[in-house]
Design a protein around this motif. Sequence first.
Motif, mmCIF file in Angstrom:
data_model
loop_
_atom_site.group_PDB
_atom_site.id
_atom_site.type_symbol
_atom_site.label_atom_id
_atom_site.label_comp_id
_atom_site.label_asym_id
_atom_site.label_seq_id
_atom_site.Cartn_x
_atom_site.Cartn_y
_atom_site.Cartn_z
ATOM 1 N N PHE A 125 7.770 12.682 0.093
ATOM 2 C CA PHE A 125 7.881 11.286 0.456
ATOM 3 C C PHE A 125 6.501 10.589 0.675
ATOM 4 C CE2 PHE A 125 11.388 13.398 2.688
ATOM 5 C CZ PHE A 125 12.481 12.687 2.361
ATOM 6 N N ASN A 126 6.650 9.284 0.043
ATOM 7 C CA ASN A 126 5.454 8.112 0.408
ATOM 8 C C ASN A 126 5.729 7.325 1.538
ATOM 9 O OD1 ASN A 126 3.891 9.526 -1.668
ATOM 10 N ND2 ASN A 126 5.065 8.203 -3.101
ATOM 11 N N THR A 127 4.748 6.631 1.958
ATOM 12 C CA THR A 127 4.948 5.331 2.791
ATOM 13 C C THR A 127 4.649 4.148 1.961
ATOM 14 O OG1 THR A 127 2.917 5.337 3.699
ATOM 15 C CG2 THR A 127 4.562 6.673 4.889
ATOM 16 N N GLU A 128 5.180 3.113 2.261
ATOM 17 C CA GLU A 128 4.948 1.936 1.636
ATOM 18 C C GLU A 128 4.918 0.727 2.562
ATOM 19 O OE1 GLU A 128 7.644 0.874 -1.877
ATOM 20 O OE2 GLU A 128 6.938 2.479 -2.854
ATOM 21 N N GLU A 152 0.682 -1.244 -0.060
ATOM 22 C CA GLU A 152 -0.003 0.074 0.066
ATOM 23 C C GLU A 152 0.726 1.214 -0.111
ATOM 24 O OE1 GLU A 152 -3.940 1.599 2.279
ATOM 25 O OE2 GLU A 152 -2.216 0.888 3.485
ATOM 26 N N VAL A 153 0.821 2.174 -0.836
ATOM 27 C CA VAL A 153 1.603 3.389 -1.064
ATOM 28 C C VAL A 153 0.710 4.441 -0.717
ATOM 29 C CG1 VAL A 153 2.730 4.585 -2.593
ATOM 30 C CG2 VAL A 153 2.665 2.163 -2.941
ATOM 31 N N ARG A 154 1.033 5.294 0.335
ATOM 32 C CA ARG A 154 0.386 6.369 0.925
ATOM 33 C C ARG A 154 1.350 7.746 0.816
ATOM 34 N NH1 ARG A 154 -4.546 4.891 3.498
ATOM 35 N NH2 ARG A 154 -4.585 7.058 4.244
ATOM 36 N N ASN A 155 0.611 8.718 0.421
ATOM 37 C CA ASN A 155 1.601 10.052 0.454
ATOM 38 C C ASN A 155 1.663 10.802 1.654
ATOM 39 O OD1 ASN A 155 1.147 13.252 -0.375
ATOM 40 N ND2 ASN A 155 2.950 12.217 -1.262
ATOM 41 N N ILE A 179 10.024 15.416 8.680
ATOM 42 C CA ILE A 179 8.582 14.855 8.681
ATOM 43 C C ILE A 179 7.886 14.864 10.034
ATOM 44 C CG2 ILE A 179 7.303 12.738 8.359
ATOM 45 C CD1 ILE A 179 9.335 11.781 6.137
ATOM 46 N N THR A 180 6.723 15.336 10.086
ATOM 47 C CA THR A 180 6.332 15.336 11.546
ATOM 48 C C THR A 180 5.095 14.398 11.809
ATOM 49 O OG1 THR A 180 4.326 16.693 10.680
ATOM 50 C CG2 THR A 180 6.051 17.926 11.169
ATOM 51 N N GLU A 181 5.146 14.157 12.976
ATOM 52 C CA GLU A 181 3.938 12.838 13.499
ATOM 53 C C GLU A 181 2.732 13.407 12.867
ATOM 54 O OE1 GLU A 181 2.210 10.905 17.519
ATOM 55 O OE2 GLU A 181 4.032 12.481 17.733
ATOM 56 N N GLU A 182 2.289 14.538 12.755
ATOM 57 C CA GLU A 182 0.943 14.838 12.447
ATOM 58 C C GLU A 182 0.911 14.457 10.846
ATOM 59 O OE1 GLU A 182 -2.861 16.071 12.705
ATOM 60 O OE2 GLU A 182 -1.325 15.933 14.173
ATOM 61 N N GLU A 183 2.108 14.488 10.187
ATOM 62 C CA GLU A 183 2.092 14.089 8.698
ATOM 63 C C GLU A 183 1.834 12.696 8.331
ATOM 64 O OE1 GLU A 183 4.431 17.519 5.875
ATOM 65 O OE2 GLU A 183 5.532 16.253 7.469
ATOM 66 N N LEU A 184 2.479 11.908 9.436
ATOM 67 C CA LEU A 184 2.551 10.425 9.364
ATOM 68 C C LEU A 184 0.940 9.957 9.733
ATOM 69 C CD1 LEU A 184 5.976 9.367 10.868
ATOM 70 C CD2 LEU A 184 5.341 9.128 8.411
ATOM 71 N N LYS A 185 0.316 10.485 10.474
ATOM 72 C CA LYS A 185 -1.169 10.237 10.863
ATOM 73 C C LYS A 185 -2.077 10.471 9.862
ATOM 74 C CE LYS A 185 -0.433 10.560 16.138
ATOM 75 N NZ LYS A 185 -0.984 11.344 17.266
ATOM 76 N N ASN A 186 -1.665 11.420 9.025
ATOM 77 C CA ASN A 186 -2.626 11.828 8.028
ATOM 78 C C ASN A 186 -2.318 11.696 6.651
ATOM 79 O OD1 ASN A 186 -4.897 13.284 9.638
ATOM 80 N ND2 ASN A 186 -2.882 14.041 10.667
ATOM 81 N N THR A 187 -1.647 10.311 6.428
ATOM 82 C CA THR A 187 -1.134 10.216 4.940
ATOM 83 C C THR A 187 -2.395 9.999 4.094
ATOM 84 O OG1 THR A 187 -0.968 7.787 5.481
ATOM 85 C CG2 THR A 187 1.062 9.024 5.621
ATOM 86 N N THR A 188 -2.288 10.208 2.665
ATOM 87 C CA THR A 188 -3.377 9.971 1.888
ATOM 88 C C THR A 188 -3.101 8.884 0.954
ATOM 89 O OG1 THR A 188 -3.698 12.307 1.683
ATOM 90 C CG2 THR A 188 -4.361 11.170 -0.129
ATOM 91 N N TYR A 189 -4.158 8.082 0.709
ATOM 92 C CA TYR A 189 -3.863 6.617 -0.048
ATOM 93 C C TYR A 189 -3.707 6.881 -1.444
ATOM 94 C CZ TYR A 189 -5.169 2.494 -2.619
ATOM 95 O OH TYR A 189 -5.295 1.474 -3.342
ATOM 96 N N LEU A 190 -2.542 6.423 -2.133
ATOM 97 C CA LEU A 190 -2.700 6.448 -3.482
ATOM 98 C C LEU A 190 -2.860 5.363 -4.252
ATOM 99 C CD1 LEU A 190 0.834 8.353 -3.245
ATOM 100 C CD2 LEU A 190 -1.213 9.345 -3.647
#
Length: 256
Positions: free
Chosen positions: A119-122, A111-114, A206-217
């Motif tokens: 950066f994205n998370t995978e 799952e890739v999220r922005n 990168i902030t904790e808030e950004e990591l909590k509110n990633t957007t699904y890609l």
Amino acid sequence: MSEQEILLLDKWLESVYHLKRMEEFWKELDGDISKRKNNSQHFKYEFNAFINSIRSVTFVMQKCFKNKHIHFEEWYLEIQNFLKESEFSKSVNTIRTLNQKEGNFHPDLIEVRNINNYFNTETTFTPIPPKQNKLFERLKLSELEKNKLSERNISNFQIVSIPSAFKIEMTFEIDNERDYEQQMEENREIAIKECIKQEHQKKMEITEEELKNTTYLKFKLKVLDRVYEWSEFKKECYDLVEYLKAKSKEGIEKFK
């Protein structure tokens, strides 16, 4: 058309059926989040059904024509060579063998999220809850944390940079008395180091808030050691399907 030739085309149609079903469930992975777990499970079942059926087409082909026509071996050798040279076909064969001898093989879903512009998370989800995996080895987790990740079938998590987000513009002076290619290699190394430095700096911001509110890609698919975009994997499947369709019809016409 003989009964055996009808069975050959039927086996090919079976593979097409499972491929289209697999495509339907993949599309639904982008839909209702509450149904995502069931959809991913259905996708994996259709994935294996497709692998098994498309691999069986050549077995039925041999049953249909072998020992019945003197030129079969020469004709079939071309098909064998094509399948041996295709990396995707070799993967299909490997997975089919695993399915038959070790139980169903299931691909990983990534799952890739922005996070932000850089950066994205995978997150990698495995078909079976992992007890030991790369993520556990990399992070110092409590048993409770490990159990939570295992229950969700998470085997890996990483933050990856968006390639287009990091661009370096640098000006270098060329010394005409030195080797040009060597200077260019040195300058490339300097640019790469600068790019890595910028990437590291942005990652630290990168902030904790950004990591909590990633957007699904999107989802990506990991099959054996290769990661596919869905469009890439689908094309490989349809290319193989069309090749075997053409060869099945060619065989029926050639050896009638």
